[in-house]
Design a protein around this motif. Structure first.
Motif, PDB file in Angstrom:
ATOM      1  N   LYS A  84       7.196 -78.316 -79.342  1.00 50.93           N
ATOM      2  CA  LYS A  84       6.232 -79.397 -79.122  1.00 50.93           C
ATOM      3  C   LYS A  84       6.877 -80.537 -78.338  1.00 50.93           C
ATOM      4  O   LYS A  84       8.032 -80.884 -78.555  1.00 50.93           O
TER       5      LYS A  84
ATOM      6  N   THR B 191       6.432 -84.582 -77.606  1.00 49.66           N
ATOM      7  CA  THR B 191       5.789 -85.761 -78.189  1.00 49.66           C
ATOM      8  C   THR B 191       5.914 -86.934 -77.216  1.00 49.66           C
ATOM      9  O   THR B 191       6.602 -86.841 -76.200  1.00 49.66           O
TER      10      THR B 191
ATOM     11  N   LYS C  66      10.250 -79.868 -82.503  1.00 48.13           N
ATOM     12  CA  LYS C  66       9.791 -80.990 -81.697  1.00 48.13           C
ATOM     13  C   LYS C  66      10.928 -81.430 -80.779  1.00 48.13           C
ATOM     14  O   LYS C  66      12.036 -81.709 -81.235  1.00 48.13           O
TER      15      LYS C  66
END
Length: 85
Positions: free
Chosen positions: A45, A47, A78
């Protein structure tokens, strides 16, 4: 009681284990804000706090790095940083 508070704080802070993936940035999915690096087991991911840099070390757009080699440092799936290699 203080011991319980101390343990809860340590657990909340996370383990701090960083993972480094290096390889070709195969794909970027703008809808899910995730990237796929060749050889990695899962999508990672992106961010708002992910630092993204090109080969020259300057800020870059993640979409511009697709198809090139990158170094991704992440924690718990992340990305902390994505750097062109």
């Amino acid at each position: 009681i203080l011991t319980v508070i101390g343990l809860a704080s340590a657990a909340y802070a996370g383990c701090g284990k960083k993972t480094t993936n290096e390889g070709e940035l195969k794909a970027y999915d703008a809808d899910t804000k995730s990237i796929t690096v060749k050889g990695s087991k899962k999508a990672i991911k992106i961010t708002s706090s992910t630092e993204i840099k090109g080969k020259d070390g300057k800020a870059a757009e993640i979409a511009d790095l697709v198809g090139g080699d990158v170094k991704v440092i992440s924690e718990h799936g992340k990305a902390d940083s994505v750097t062109g290699a």
